[in-house]
Design a protein around this motif. Structure first.
Motif, PDB file in Angstrom:
ATOM      1  N   GLY A   1       0.797  -1.214   0.000  1.00  0.00           N
ATOM      2  CA  GLY A   1       0.000   0.000   0.000  1.00  0.00           C
ATOM      3  C   GLY A   1       0.835   1.272   0.000  1.00  0.00           C
ATOM      4  N   LEU A   2       2.074   1.186   0.492  1.00  0.00           N
ATOM      5  CA  LEU A   2       2.941   2.374   0.574  1.00  0.00           C
ATOM      6  C   LEU A   2       3.864   2.538  -0.628  1.00  0.00           C
ATOM      7  CD1 LEU A   2       4.009   2.308   4.332  1.00  0.00           C
ATOM      8  CD2 LEU A   2       2.429   3.884   3.239  1.00  0.00           C
ATOM      9  N   ASP A   3       4.083   1.467  -1.408  1.00  0.00           N
ATOM     10  CA  ASP A   3       5.038   1.549  -2.528  1.00  0.00           C
ATOM     11  C   ASP A   3       4.724   2.674  -3.503  1.00  0.00           C
ATOM     12  OD1 ASP A   3       6.839  -0.318  -1.735  1.00  0.00           O
ATOM     13  OD2 ASP A   3       5.882  -2.007  -2.774  1.00  0.00           O
ATOM     14  N   PRO A   4       3.449   2.862  -3.943  1.00  0.00           N
ATOM     15  CA  PRO A   4       3.172   3.992  -4.851  1.00  0.00           C
ATOM     16  C   PRO A   4       3.545   5.346  -4.237  1.00  0.00           C
ATOM     17  CG  PRO A   4       1.339   2.431  -4.862  1.00  0.00           C
ATOM     18  CD  PRO A   4       2.243   2.021  -3.749  1.00  0.00           C
ATOM     19  N   LEU A   5       3.308   5.487  -2.947  1.00  0.00           N
ATOM     20  CA  LEU A   5       3.688   6.745  -2.288  1.00  0.00           C
ATOM     21  C   LEU A   5       5.197   6.949  -2.338  1.00  0.00           C
ATOM     22  CD1 LEU A   5       1.362   6.683   0.845  1.00  0.00           C
ATOM     23  CD2 LEU A   5       1.315   8.381  -0.985  1.00  0.00           C
ATOM     24  N   LEU A   6       5.947   5.881  -2.083  1.00  0.00           N
ATOM     25  CA  LEU A   6       7.403   5.994  -2.121  1.00  0.00           C
ATOM     26  C   LEU A   6       7.891   6.348  -3.522  1.00  0.00           C
ATOM     27  CD1 LEU A   6       8.321   2.890   0.099  1.00  0.00           C
ATOM     28  CD2 LEU A   6       8.279   5.285   0.775  1.00  0.00           C
ATOM     29  N   GLU A   7       7.324   5.685  -4.547  1.00  0.00           N
ATOM     30  CA  GLU A   7       7.726   5.988  -5.919  1.00  0.00           C
ATOM     31  C   GLU A   7       7.358   7.422  -6.285  1.00  0.00           C
ATOM     32  OE1 GLU A   7       5.798   3.058  -8.245  1.00  0.00           O
ATOM     33  OE2 GLU A   7       6.983   1.372  -7.446  1.00  0.00           O
ATOM     34  N   GLY A   8       6.188   7.869  -5.814  1.00  0.00           N
ATOM     35  CA  GLY A   8       5.769   9.242  -6.112  1.00  0.00           C
ATOM     36  C   GLY A   8       6.696  10.276  -5.501  1.00  0.00           C
ATOM     37  N   THR A   9       7.178  10.034  -4.248  1.00  0.00           N
ATOM     38  CA  THR A   9       8.098  10.989  -3.625  1.00  0.00           C
ATOM     39  C   THR A   9       9.428  11.045  -4.367  1.00  0.00           C
ATOM     40  OG1 THR A   9       8.805   9.248  -2.086  1.00  0.00           O
ATOM     41  CG2 THR A   9       7.080  10.725  -1.340  1.00  0.00           C
ATOM     42  N   VAL A  10       9.879   9.899  -4.892  1.00  0.00           N
ATOM     43  CA  VAL A  10      11.130   9.890  -5.673  1.00  0.00           C
ATOM     44  C   VAL A  10      10.958  10.720  -6.940  1.00  0.00           C
ATOM     45  CG1 VAL A  10      12.738   8.437  -6.956  1.00  0.00           C
ATOM     46  CG2 VAL A  10      11.905   7.697  -4.719  1.00  0.00           C
ATOM     47  N   ARG A  11       9.832  10.523  -7.655  1.00  0.00           N
ATOM     48  CA  ARG A  11       9.593  11.304  -8.874  1.00  0.00           C
ATOM     49  C   ARG A  11       9.446  12.792  -8.541  1.00  0.00           C
ATOM     50  NH1 ARG A  11       5.702   7.260 -10.086  1.00  0.00           N
ATOM     51  NH2 ARG A  11       4.046   8.825  -9.794  1.00  0.00           N
ATOM     52  N   LEU A  12       8.800  13.080  -7.406  1.00  0.00           N
ATOM     53  CA  LEU A  12       8.636  14.485  -7.012  1.00  0.00           C
ATOM     54  C   LEU A  12       9.986  15.136  -6.741  1.00  0.00           C
ATOM     55  CD1 LEU A  12       6.622  16.747  -6.278  1.00  0.00           C
ATOM     56  CD2 LEU A  12       6.611  15.855  -3.939  1.00  0.00           C
ATOM     57  N   ALA A  13      10.909  14.379  -6.101  1.00  0.00           N
ATOM     58  CA  ALA A  13      12.246  14.918  -5.843  1.00  0.00           C
ATOM     59  C   ALA A  13      12.999  15.185  -7.134  1.00  0.00           C
ATOM     60  CB  ALA A  13      13.030  13.946  -4.962  1.00  0.00           C
ATOM     61  N   ASP A  14      12.687  14.403  -8.212  1.00  0.00           N
ATOM     62  CA  ASP A  14      13.352  14.614  -9.514  1.00  0.00           C
ATOM     63  C   ASP A  14      12.659  15.685 -10.343  1.00  0.00           C
ATOM     64  OD1 ASP A  14      15.166  12.660  -8.875  1.00  0.00           O
ATOM     65  OD2 ASP A  14      14.037  11.038  -9.833  1.00  0.00           O
ATOM     66  N   GLY A  15      11.615  16.301  -9.786  1.00  0.00           N
ATOM     67  CA  GLY A  15      10.934  17.380 -10.506  1.00  0.00           C
ATOM     68  C   GLY A  15       9.727  16.945 -11.307  1.00  0.00           C
ATOM     69  N   ASP A  16       9.322  15.670 -11.152  1.00  0.00           N
ATOM     70  CA  ASP A  16       8.141  15.163 -11.857  1.00  0.00           C
ATOM     71  C   ASP A  16       6.919  15.353 -10.962  1.00  0.00           C
ATOM     72  OD1 ASP A  16       6.247  13.870 -13.288  1.00  0.00           O
ATOM     73  OD2 ASP A  16       7.266  11.927 -13.378  1.00  0.00           O
ATOM     74  N   PHE A  17       5.999  16.223 -11.385  1.00  0.00           N
ATOM     75  CA  PHE A  17       4.841  16.568 -10.565  1.00  0.00           C
ATOM     76  C   PHE A  17       3.584  15.799 -10.999  1.00  0.00           C
ATOM     77  CE2 PHE A  17       7.693  20.167 -10.232  1.00  0.00           C
ATOM     78  CZ  PHE A  17       7.701  20.387  -8.877  1.00  0.00           C
ATOM     79  N   CYS A  18       3.772  14.530 -11.381  1.00  0.00           N
ATOM     80  CA  CYS A  18       2.632  13.701 -11.776  1.00  0.00           C
ATOM     81  C   CYS A  18       1.973  13.082 -10.541  1.00  0.00           C
ATOM     82  CB  CYS A  18       3.088  12.587 -12.719  1.00  0.00           C
ATOM     83  SG  CYS A  18       3.729  13.212 -14.307  1.00  0.00           S
ATOM     84  N   GLU A  19       0.674  12.897 -10.592  1.00  0.00           N
ATOM     85  CA  GLU A  19      -0.047  12.296  -9.490  1.00  0.00           C
ATOM     86  C   GLU A  19       0.146  10.778  -9.494  1.00  0.00           C
ATOM     87  OE1 GLU A  19      -4.085  13.545  -9.766  1.00  0.00           O
ATOM     88  OE2 GLU A  19      -3.644  15.618  -9.165  1.00  0.00           O
ATOM     89  N   ILE A  20      -0.077  10.133  -8.308  1.00  0.00           N
ATOM     90  CA  ILE A  20       0.127   8.692  -8.171  1.00  0.00           C
ATOM     91  C   ILE A  20      -1.217   7.987  -8.162  1.00  0.00           C
ATOM     92  CG2 ILE A  20       2.272   8.986  -6.870  1.00  0.00           C
ATOM     93  CD1 ILE A  20       0.682   8.415  -4.329  1.00  0.00           C
ATOM     94  N   SER A  21      -1.186   6.649  -8.349  1.00  0.00           N
ATOM     95  CA  SER A  21      -2.397   5.843  -8.322  1.00  0.00           C
ATOM     96  C   SER A  21      -2.049   4.461  -7.776  1.00  0.00           C
ATOM     97  CB  SER A  21      -2.996   5.732  -9.737  1.00  0.00           C
ATOM     98  OG  SER A  21      -2.045   5.103 -10.610  1.00  0.00           O
ATOM     99  N   GLY A  22      -3.080   3.685  -7.427  1.00  0.00           N
ATOM    100  CA  GLY A  22      -2.862   2.329  -6.927  1.00  0.00           C
ATOM    101  C   GLY A  22      -2.308   2.278  -5.524  1.00  0.00           C
ATOM    102  N   TYR A  23      -2.563   3.286  -4.752  1.00  0.00           N
ATOM    103  CA  TYR A  23      -2.020   3.345  -3.399  1.00  0.00           C
ATOM    104  C   TYR A  23      -3.062   2.916  -2.373  1.00  0.00           C
ATOM    105  CZ  TYR A  23      -4.533   7.775  -3.833  1.00  0.00           C
ATOM    106  OH  TYR A  23      -5.486   8.716  -4.077  1.00  0.00           O
ATOM    107  N   GLY A  24      -2.618   2.698  -1.128  1.00  0.00           N
ATOM    108  CA  GLY A  24      -3.525   2.432  -0.015  1.00  0.00           C
ATOM    109  C   GLY A  24      -3.540   1.005   0.441  1.00  0.00           C
ATOM    110  N   GLY A  25      -3.543   0.029  -0.491  1.00  0.00           N
ATOM    111  CA  GLY A  25      -3.552  -1.380  -0.100  1.00  0.00           C
ATOM    112  C   GLY A  25      -4.774  -1.766   0.708  1.00  0.00           C
ATOM    113  N   GLY A  26      -5.867  -1.017   0.555  1.00  0.00           N
ATOM    114  CA  GLY A  26      -7.073  -1.342   1.302  1.00  0.00           C
ATOM    115  C   GLY A  26      -7.161  -0.697   2.673  1.00  0.00           C
ATOM    116  N   PHE A  27      -6.149   0.086   3.044  1.00  0.00           N
ATOM    117  CA  PHE A  27      -6.163   0.764   4.345  1.00  0.00           C
ATOM    118  C   PHE A  27      -6.657   2.204   4.151  1.00  0.00           C
ATOM    119  CE2 PHE A  27      -2.849  -2.483   4.835  1.00  0.00           C
ATOM    120  CZ  PHE A  27      -3.303  -3.122   5.976  1.00  0.00           C
ATOM    121  N   ARG A  28      -7.708   2.571   4.882  1.00  0.00           N
ATOM    122  CA  ARG A  28      -8.268   3.924   4.726  1.00  0.00           C
ATOM    123  C   ARG A  28      -7.248   5.006   5.060  1.00  0.00           C
ATOM    124  NH1 ARG A  28     -12.799   1.419   7.102  1.00  0.00           N
ATOM    125  NH2 ARG A  28     -12.201   2.228   9.158  1.00  0.00           N
TER     126      ARG A  28
END
Length: 565
Positions: free
Chosen positions: A303-330
């Motif tokens: 559930g956290l992997d998309p968030l981690l990948e998104g922060t890496v892209r954000l640090a590289d200047g990529d401001f794209c939104e993430i998807s497939g996150y949460g793993g079923g946890f609200r």
């Protein structure tokens, strides 16, 4: 910054701690309470043993007190016990008490009157001055001496006695019965427990090692064991590097100590099996906890992997939104939604900042050009004024005012050099004063009216703000001009040299020194009263800098200026 650990390991360790720590605390509490209960049980058991032995010893000494009472009856009933037959009566008492070695009845002069067994060598001798005899006379009730080794039986013995009217009764008691009784009990205890009996000074009456009794050894650290009163006691005692649980009882009379020694490790022996069980239980729980945690941590990580990948892209200047996150946890889904909101805001903010940055860079370049132009125009205007002053000085009709005009021209020239340095520099508010001073020295002295003057510069690379640089430059110009004009007259035949030194005197303070080897100041020079234009200007400039100006003359003239950088 602390070194980071993996989230997987953190959760795993956290679960293990939450499971194992309470179990460990409970297990430690159970073990501690169990060990304390065993310790108390051993203490109570040993104290009861010591009390039982002390009771048997009290019975033994009660029989000896009965002997004293029998002797008292013999001495106080002359009608029943004829004085001339008292030796026989004492012998009968001696036979009734098998552990009495001898009995002596001493009169008030200290002479032995009756004794058993009868010995002609002893009958009639004086006991006056004998320590035990004197102690019996001064002690109320029955007195018991410290133990000693009897010459008759080569066994521990003691002397006891009592005052009976005009007579003193003194009896020797063989302690073999106590040794036999204590030895039998020691065998019953087994090898783990040890019985010891000492007198009031700590000398062994009984010890499993008979050599210690025969050599009258003293119980080690006896003062820490000794007690007043007859209440049972227990303590942890260290002897020969080993810890013992000692329980004891003190007899009232004689003041002996019955001690039962047990290795302190006995209190911990039952804990081994309990500890083994606890360790096995903890290991089983730990294995189960690890397996359970791994299953759930894997789901959390997905559930956290998309968030981690998104922060890496954000640090590289990529401001794209993430998807497939949460793993079923609200909770993780809310974090992902907040992350996408933050990315959108950052993308908009980034665009605005880039636009503002472009505007600021354009404004900065424009201001830099304007500052350069200002310094360039000020420099040109000052050079123009300097040229006008030089031309005026060259006119024949201005011959009388030529010197002041040239002096003013040099002062204007020193200011012009400041702005020329600022124009050539990338910094518009600071001056490399070492480079400036080098150029000013060269123009004022080296290329001046006296080119034969040798100039030595020791200039530290220090930068000054324009507010500090201008008055410092004018003061330096004033000092160099005075040297060029007055330090080396035409009649001077000595060395012609000038030293200019710029250094950091103390942290945050500048020291400027100008020294020449010329004629020096006049003998009547007084810095407080001199009111020449050059001297007045230098004092005003030093005051403007908030510094300290010192002018002195020894071998030449020295000008020292100290001020805050």
């Amino acid at each position: 910054m602390r070194k980071a650990i993996s989230f997987r390991r953190y959760l795993l360790l956290g679960n293990l701690v939450l499971i194992l720590l309470p179990l460990f605390v409970v297990g430690a509490w159970i073990a501690f309470d169990y060990q304390a209960a065993i310790d108390r049980s051993i203490r109570r058991s040993n104290e009861r043993v010591a009390e039982a032995i002390a009771g048997r010893l009290d019975e033994f000494f009660a029989r000896q007190r009965d002997a004293i009472n029998r002797i008292t009856e013999i001495l106080t009933s002359p009608g029943l016990y004829a004085p001339e037959r008292r030796n026989e009566f004492l012998a009968a008492v001696l036979r009734a008490q098998p552990f009495l070695e001898n009995i002596e009845v001493i009169d008030q002069t200290g002479v032995i009157r009756w004794l058993a067994p009868y010995d002609t060598a002893v009958d009639g001798i004086s006991r006056r001055g004998d320590a035990v005899y004197e102690a019996i006379r001064t002690t109320p009730g029955i007195y018991f001496s410290v133990s000693y080794i009897s010459l008759q039986g080569n066994q521990p013995a003691l002397t006891f006695g009592q005052m009976m009217g005009p007579y003193t009764v003194e009896c020797s008691l063989d302690l073999r019965a106590i040794n036999q009784f204590a030895s039998r009990l020691s065998r019953e205890f087994g090898s783990e427990f040890e019985l010891r009996i000492t007198d009031r000074t700590g000398v062994f009456i009984y010890h499993p090692d008979t050599r210690k009794v025969q050599e009258r050894e003293v119980q080690s650290s006896f003062q820490s064991i000794r007690r007043d009163g007859t209440a049972p006691f227990s303590m942890v005692f260290t002897e020969a590097g080993a810890d013992y649980l000692v329980s004891g009882v003190a007899l009232e009379r004689p003041h002996w100590f019955v001690l039962v020694f047990a290795p302190h490790s006995l209190a911990y022996a039952p804990l081994r099996s309990l500890t083994l069980v606890l360790v096995l239980v903890l290991l089983a729980i730990a294995v189960g906890g690890v397996a359970y945690s791994q299953l759930h941590i894997r789901r959390v990580i997905r559930g956290l992997d998309p968030l981690l990948e998104g922060t890496v892209r954000l640090a590289d200047g990529d401001f794209c939104e993430i998807s497939g996150y949460g793993g079923g946890f609200r909770e993780f889904e809310r974090v992902g939604d907040s992350f996408n909101t933050m990315v959108g805001s950052l993308r908009q903010r980034e665009t605005e900042l880039r636009d503002q940055e472009a505007m600021l860079e354009a404004s900065l370049r424009e201001k830099e050009v304007l500052l350069k132009e200002i310094h360039h125009r000020v420099k040109n205007n000052l050079q123009l004024i300097s040229s006008f002053l030089a031309l005026e000085a060259m006119k024949p009709e201005n011959e009388r005012s030529a010197a002041p005009l040239l002096q003013a021209q040099r002062r204007v020239r020193s200011l012009s050099l400041i702005h020329e340095s600022l124009y050539a520099s990338e910094l518009f508010d600071k001056v490399n004063f070492a480079e400036y001073a080098e150029r000013l020295v060269r123009e004022t002295v080296t290329n001046g009216p006296e080119p034969s003057i040798q100039v030595r510069s020791e200039l530290a690379h220090l930068t000054l703000s324009i507010e500090k640089a201008i008055p410092c430059a004018l003061l330096l110009n004033e000092a160099l001009t005075n040297i060029a004009k007055y330090a080396f007259p035409s009649t001077w035949t000595g060395e012609r040299s000038v030293l200019v030194r710029l250094e950091e005197d103390d942290p945050g303070r500048i020291r400027l020194t100008i020294v020449d080897s010329g004629v020096g100041l006049p003998s009547d020079y007084d810095p407080e009263r001199t009111e020449t234009l050059g001297h007045t200007i230098m004092k005003l400039l030093a005051r403007q800098l908030g510094g300290e100006l010192v002018i002195r003359s020894d071998c030449g003239t020295e000008v020292v200026l100290r001020f805050a950088a």
